[in-house]
Design a protein around this motif. Structure first.
Motif, PDB file in Angstrom:
ATOM      1  N   ALA A 240       0.837  -1.199   0.000  1.00  0.00           N
ATOM      2  CA  ALA A 240       0.000   0.000   0.000  1.00  0.00           C
ATOM      3  C   ALA A 240       0.870   1.246   0.000  1.00  0.00           C
ATOM      4  O   ALA A 240       1.902   1.310   0.672  1.00  0.00           O
ATOM      5  CB  ALA A 240      -0.912  -0.001   1.220  1.00  0.00           C
ATOM      6  N   HIS A 241       0.453   2.246  -0.769  1.00  0.00           N
ATOM      7  CA  HIS A 241       1.190   3.513  -0.847  1.00  0.00           C
ATOM      8  C   HIS A 241       0.398   4.637  -0.191  1.00  0.00           C
ATOM      9  O   HIS A 241       0.670   5.817  -0.447  1.00  0.00           O
ATOM     10  CB  HIS A 241       1.475   3.857  -2.307  1.00  0.00           C
ATOM     11  CG  HIS A 241       2.290   2.806  -3.007  1.00  0.00           C
ATOM     12  ND1 HIS A 241       3.637   2.628  -2.787  1.00  0.00           N
ATOM     13  CD2 HIS A 241       1.929   1.860  -3.918  1.00  0.00           C
ATOM     14  CE1 HIS A 241       4.094   1.631  -3.534  1.00  0.00           C
ATOM     15  NE2 HIS A 241       3.072   1.148  -4.234  1.00  0.00           N
ATOM     16  N   ALA A 242      -0.582   4.271   0.623  1.00  0.00           N
ATOM     17  CA  ALA A 242      -1.390   5.256   1.348  1.00  0.00           C
ATOM     18  C   ALA A 242      -1.636   4.710   2.747  1.00  0.00           C
ATOM     19  O   ALA A 242      -1.521   3.507   2.988  1.00  0.00           O
ATOM     20  CB  ALA A 242      -2.712   5.495   0.617  1.00  0.00           C
ATOM     21  N   PRO A 243      -1.984   5.579   3.689  1.00  0.00           N
ATOM     22  CA  PRO A 243      -2.207   5.105   5.074  1.00  0.00           C
ATOM     23  C   PRO A 243      -3.301   4.049   5.171  1.00  0.00           C
ATOM     24  O   PRO A 243      -3.224   3.145   6.006  1.00  0.00           O
ATOM     25  CB  PRO A 243      -2.597   6.387   5.820  1.00  0.00           C
ATOM     26  CG  PRO A 243      -2.021   7.495   5.009  1.00  0.00           C
ATOM     27  CD  PRO A 243      -2.070   7.041   3.589  1.00  0.00           C
ATOM     28  N   ASN A 244      -4.339   4.158   4.322  1.00  0.00           N
ATOM     29  CA  ASN A 244      -5.443   3.197   4.347  1.00  0.00           C
ATOM     30  C   ASN A 244      -5.358   2.278   3.128  1.00  0.00           C
ATOM     31  O   ASN A 244      -5.624   2.721   2.003  1.00  0.00           O
ATOM     32  CB  ASN A 244      -6.789   3.937   4.349  1.00  0.00           C
ATOM     33  CG  ASN A 244      -6.981   4.769   5.600  1.00  0.00           C
ATOM     34  OD1 ASN A 244      -6.592   4.350   6.693  1.00  0.00           O
ATOM     35  ND2 ASN A 244      -7.576   5.942   5.442  1.00  0.00           N
ATOM     36  N   PRO A 245      -4.986   1.026   3.316  1.00  0.00           N
ATOM     37  CA  PRO A 245      -4.912   0.090   2.177  1.00  0.00           C
ATOM     38  C   PRO A 245      -6.274  -0.078   1.510  1.00  0.00           C
ATOM     39  O   PRO A 245      -7.321  -0.041   2.172  1.00  0.00           O
ATOM     40  CB  PRO A 245      -4.448  -1.216   2.825  1.00  0.00           C
ATOM     41  CG  PRO A 245      -3.809  -0.814   4.106  1.00  0.00           C
ATOM     42  CD  PRO A 245      -4.546   0.401   4.570  1.00  0.00           C
ATOM     43  N   ARG A 246      -6.255  -0.266   0.215  1.00  0.00           N
ATOM     44  CA  ARG A 246      -7.492  -0.406  -0.551  1.00  0.00           C
ATOM     45  C   ARG A 246      -7.912  -1.865  -0.643  1.00  0.00           C
ATOM     46  O   ARG A 246      -7.084  -2.754  -0.769  1.00  0.00           O
ATOM     47  CB  ARG A 246      -7.321   0.174  -1.954  1.00  0.00           C
ATOM     48  CG  ARG A 246      -6.962   1.638  -1.986  1.00  0.00           C
ATOM     49  CD  ARG A 246      -6.903   2.152  -3.395  1.00  0.00           C
ATOM     50  NE  ARG A 246      -8.188   2.060  -4.063  1.00  0.00           N
ATOM     51  CZ  ARG A 246      -8.368   2.281  -5.360  1.00  0.00           C
ATOM     52  NH1 ARG A 246      -7.341   2.581  -6.126  1.00  0.00           N
ATOM     53  NH2 ARG A 246      -9.562   2.187  -5.900  1.00  0.00           N
ATOM     54  N   ARG A 247      -9.213  -2.118  -0.583  1.00  0.00           N
ATOM     55  CA  ARG A 247      -9.797  -3.432  -0.808  1.00  0.00           C
ATOM     56  C   ARG A 247     -10.872  -3.268  -1.863  1.00  0.00           C
ATOM     57  O   ARG A 247     -11.917  -2.661  -1.608  1.00  0.00           O
ATOM     58  CB  ARG A 247     -10.440  -3.998   0.470  1.00  0.00           C
ATOM     59  CG  ARG A 247      -9.430  -4.669   1.419  1.00  0.00           C
ATOM     60  CD  ARG A 247      -8.787  -3.694   2.354  1.00  0.00           C
ATOM     61  NE  ARG A 247      -7.951  -4.364   3.333  1.00  0.00           N
ATOM     62  CZ  ARG A 247      -6.657  -4.611   3.188  1.00  0.00           C
ATOM     63  NH1 ARG A 247      -6.051  -4.238   2.067  1.00  0.00           N
ATOM     64  NH2 ARG A 247      -5.969  -5.211   4.130  1.00  0.00           N
TER      65      ARG A 247
ATOM     66  N   ASP B  88      -2.464  -3.431  -0.485  1.00  0.00           N
ATOM     67  CA  ASP B  88      -3.661  -3.209  -1.298  1.00  0.00           C
ATOM     68  C   ASP B  88      -4.086  -4.549  -1.893  1.00  0.00           C
ATOM     69  O   ASP B  88      -3.244  -5.306  -2.390  1.00  0.00           O
ATOM     70  CB  ASP B  88      -3.383  -2.225  -2.433  1.00  0.00           C
ATOM     71  CG  ASP B  88      -3.182  -0.801  -1.931  1.00  0.00           C
ATOM     72  OD1 ASP B  88      -3.742  -0.465  -0.868  1.00  0.00           O
ATOM     73  OD2 ASP B  88      -2.459  -0.040  -2.590  1.00  0.00           O
ATOM     74  N   VAL B  89      -5.387  -4.838  -1.829  1.00  0.00           N
ATOM     75  CA  VAL B  89      -5.900  -6.115  -2.340  1.00  0.00           C
ATOM     76  C   VAL B  89      -6.973  -5.826  -3.384  1.00  0.00           C
ATOM     77  O   VAL B  89      -7.974  -5.160  -3.096  1.00  0.00           O
ATOM     78  CB  VAL B  89      -6.480  -6.982  -1.207  1.00  0.00           C
ATOM     79  CG1 VAL B  89      -6.996  -8.308  -1.776  1.00  0.00           C
ATOM     80  CG2 VAL B  89      -5.430  -7.238  -0.141  1.00  0.00           C
ATOM     81  N   PHE B  90      -6.752  -6.332  -4.604  1.00  0.00           N
ATOM     82  CA  PHE B  90      -7.709  -6.178  -5.706  1.00  0.00           C
ATOM     83  C   PHE B  90      -8.108  -7.574  -6.187  1.00  0.00           C
ATOM     84  O   PHE B  90      -7.243  -8.416  -6.439  1.00  0.00           O
ATOM     85  CB  PHE B  90      -7.098  -5.388  -6.857  1.00  0.00           C
ATOM     86  CG  PHE B  90      -6.542  -4.047  -6.452  1.00  0.00           C
ATOM     87  CD1 PHE B  90      -7.359  -2.940  -6.391  1.00  0.00           C
ATOM     88  CD2 PHE B  90      -5.204  -3.897  -6.119  1.00  0.00           C
ATOM     89  CE1 PHE B  90      -6.858  -1.699  -6.012  1.00  0.00           C
ATOM     90  CE2 PHE B  90      -4.687  -2.674  -5.752  1.00  0.00           C
ATOM     91  CZ  PHE B  90      -5.513  -1.562  -5.689  1.00  0.00           C
ATOM     92  N   VAL B  91      -9.398  -7.814  -6.313  1.00  0.00           N
ATOM     93  CA  VAL B  91      -9.908  -9.110  -6.762  1.00  0.00           C
ATOM     94  C   VAL B  91     -10.880  -8.870  -7.907  1.00  0.00           C
ATOM     95  O   VAL B  91     -11.715  -7.953  -7.855  1.00  0.00           O
ATOM     96  CB  VAL B  91     -10.599  -9.875  -5.618  1.00  0.00           C
ATOM     97  CG1 VAL B  91     -11.107 -11.223  -6.117  1.00  0.00           C
ATOM     98  CG2 VAL B  91      -9.646 -10.081  -4.455  1.00  0.00           C
ATOM     99  N   ASN B  92     -10.777  -9.694  -8.941  1.00  0.00           N
ATOM    100  CA  ASN B  92     -11.593  -9.514 -10.137  1.00  0.00           C
ATOM    101  C   ASN B  92     -12.101 -10.860 -10.638  1.00  0.00           C
ATOM    102  O   ASN B  92     -11.356 -11.845 -10.673  1.00  0.00           O
ATOM    103  CB  ASN B  92     -10.767  -8.831 -11.242  1.00  0.00           C
ATOM    104  CG  ASN B  92     -11.544  -8.711 -12.534  1.00  0.00           C
ATOM    105  OD1 ASN B  92     -12.735  -8.411 -12.523  1.00  0.00           O
ATOM    106  ND2 ASN B  92     -10.881  -8.957 -13.653  1.00  0.00           N
ATOM    107  N   ALA B  93     -13.399 -10.901 -11.012  1.00  0.00           N
ATOM    108  CA  ALA B  93     -13.978 -12.066 -11.687  1.00  0.00           C
ATOM    109  C   ALA B  93     -13.899 -11.803 -13.187  1.00  0.00           C
ATOM    110  O   ALA B  93     -14.549 -10.886 -13.700  1.00  0.00           O
ATOM    111  CB  ALA B  93     -15.420 -12.293 -11.249  1.00  0.00           C
ATOM    112  N   VAL B  94     -13.103 -12.586 -13.891  1.00  0.00           N
ATOM    113  CA  VAL B  94     -12.813 -12.346 -15.305  1.00  0.00           C
ATOM    114  C   VAL B  94     -14.070 -12.539 -16.153  1.00  0.00           C
ATOM    115  O   VAL B  94     -14.864 -13.438 -15.915  1.00  0.00           O
ATOM    116  CB  VAL B  94     -11.693 -13.294 -15.780  1.00  0.00           C
ATOM    117  CG1 VAL B  94     -11.462 -13.153 -17.284  1.00  0.00           C
ATOM    118  CG2 VAL B  94     -10.408 -13.008 -15.015  1.00  0.00           C
ATOM    119  N   GLY B  95     -14.238 -11.668 -17.139  1.00  0.00           N
ATOM    120  CA  GLY B  95     -15.341 -11.811 -18.092  1.00  0.00           C
ATOM    121  C   GLY B  95     -16.547 -10.957 -17.784  1.00  0.00           C
ATOM    122  O   GLY B  95     -17.532 -11.001 -18.512  1.00  0.00           O
ATOM    123  N   GLY B  96     -16.506 -10.183 -16.693  1.00  0.00           N
ATOM    124  CA  GLY B  96     -17.632  -9.312 -16.368  1.00  0.00           C
ATOM    125  C   GLY B  96     -18.768  -9.992 -15.633  1.00  0.00           C
ATOM    126  O   GLY B  96     -19.805  -9.372 -15.398  1.00  0.00           O
TER     127      GLY B  96
END
Length: 448
Positions: free
Chosen positions: A309-316, A345-353
């Motif tokens: 994370a590059h900010a005080p509050n990590p992104r989810r 920072d945690v990013f999760v994606n379901a492929v294909g929309g």
């Protein structure tokens, strides 16, 4: 001369108030009350109805009518039902009119069908049918927005299947408000539904959507109809998803998959292949999920990216997944598996929309997160599913056998599943690895 009475009607729920207020007293939405002329209500006249014993009511299986498109039949629960009223909504230009025009063209040779266009002229509809290469000889076309004329035309044509495009353009002479207002939309939908039930016409109604993606107008519109379908997908992508949100004659959350081509929408016979991204080599942060959309097992690739994370509050951030559930899974991984992501920072994606709503996606999401964090790829022939509880246990998912058979059919050779979903007999071509707790599943990644 007496002053015309007016009321303030909420555009979200349809509730009426005698004076303007900042928030709707019924649904609590702000800024949704608009002034309209008060409509005179109709008085019911007739003898009182008496109840009938439920045990004496003869229940018969409803006759199904094919829509001419197998994927649309699947979403409807096996086809249309006589007198069924279906509301279909979606973003502008996503393909609602194209889909239903294709359906009517396929039925025109065998059944009496009528397409009512309130937004486009007859010439525009004819040009679209010609561009799509449709044989529209048997399709009756009516360019009209006045409700009483439309009902008269449908009755005179004795239409078996009809499409109204769209409900927001219609107006009834019984009301004085403008087309698209809450009163007009509600009254026109009720009259069309009443006609469909009386005549046995299978009716499709196209509805506009708001910025939030919900069908515009009062929610009572969705209660009037029998089935509500939503058209999903990125207009810039070639693929479209049709999902059943409500269905009195079939299962909800059924999914139909179409591909947009220069000749219209074409059914995708193997939708799992659409949502699976084949990588040249195994990559970290990718895990294949065996999910369930209605009655259809579906394989979807879940991708996760864990970065400092590059900010005080990590992104989810979860795309296609519930964000609150993602935060819960990160807490469970920390508490029961020793996986700390408080500074990541945690990013999760379901492929294909595709949008995943079931909790059985928990295990695949957790494994993808751990894979990205440790930079340890999961083999491409591994599939996973299972719900994770707050105590760290891995709970079973419904219809586990169907999920495993779909994975085996597509060439997957290993499946990480809850222990309760482990099959009693061996499934050809796939090795089932049962787990009971999330820490067990995390340690399993090292041996794959």
């Amino acid at each position: 001369m007496a002053k015309a009475k007016s009321v303030f009607v909420c555009s979200e729920c349809g509730a009426a108030a005698l004076k303007w207020m900042g928030m709707c007293p019924s649904c609590g939405e702000a800024g949704t009350l608009s002034e309209q002329a008060a409509e005179r209500g109709a008085r019911a006249i007739g003898p009182a109805a008496s109840p009938v014993a439920l045990a004496r009511v003869e229940a018969r299986e409803s006759e199904r009518l094919s829509s001419g498109l197998p994927e649309l039949d699947r979403v409807l629960g096996g086809g249309m039902v006589v007198g069924q009223v279906t509301l279909i909504g979606g973003d502008p230009g996503i393909g609602k009119s194209t889909l239903l025009l294709q359906s009517l063209a396929a039925l025109g040779a065998a059944r009496k069908v009528v397409y009512v266009s309130g937004e486009e002229s007859a010439e525009q509809v004819a040009l679209r049918a010609r561009r799509l290469g449709l044989d529209a000889e048997g399709v009756g076309l009516l360019a009209e927005i006045q409700l009483e004329r439309i009902l008269g035309a449908l009755e005179a044509a004795r239409a078996e299947v009809a499409v109204v495009d769209s409900i927001q353009t219609l107006w009834s002479e019984a009301l004085q408000s403008a087309p698209g207002s809450v009163a007009q939309v509600r009254e026109c939908a009720a009259q069309l539904a009443r006609h469909a039930k009386k005549s046995g016409t299978a009716l499709f109604i196209i509805g506009h959507v708001t910025k939030d993606g919900a069908i515009a107008g009062p929610r009572v519109l969705e209660h009037i109809v029998d089935t509500v379908l939503y058209f999903e997908g990125d207009p810039n992508s070639a693929f479209r998803l049709v999902r059943a949100i409500k269905n009195r004659f079939g299962a909800v959350n059924e999914l139909g998959v179409f591909a947009m081509t220069d000749k219209g929408l074409r059914a995708v016979s193997n939708p799992s292949a659409l949502f699976l991204q084949r990588h040249e080599k195994d990559v970290a942060g990718s895990c294949v999920l065996a999910t369930l959309e209605g009655t259809r097992p579906l394989l979807v690739e879940i991708q996760a990216l864990v970065d400092a994370a590059h900010a005080p509050n990590p992104r989810r951030l979860g795309v296609g997944l519930e964000q609150n559930r993602l935060a819960m899974l990160l807490a469970v991984l920390h508490r029961h598996a020793g996986i700390a992501t408080m500074d990541q920072d945690v990013f999760v994606n379901a492929v294909g929309g595709v949008r995943i709503g079931e909790p059985a996606a928990d295990l695949a999401v957790a494994l993808a997160i751990v894979s990205s964090l440790t930079d340890r790829p999961i083999p491409g022939k591994v599939v996973a599913f299972g719900e994770i509880g707050l105590a760290g246990e891995v709970r079973p998912a419904p219809r586990g056998q169907d999920r495993l058979k779909e994975a085996a059919k597509l060439g997957f050779d290993k499946a990480i599943v809850p222990k309760a979903n482990a099959p009693k007999g061996k499934i050809a071509g796939i090795e089932v690895i049962p787990v009971e707790r999330v820490d067990q599943a995390v340690h399993l990644l090292r041996s794959l």
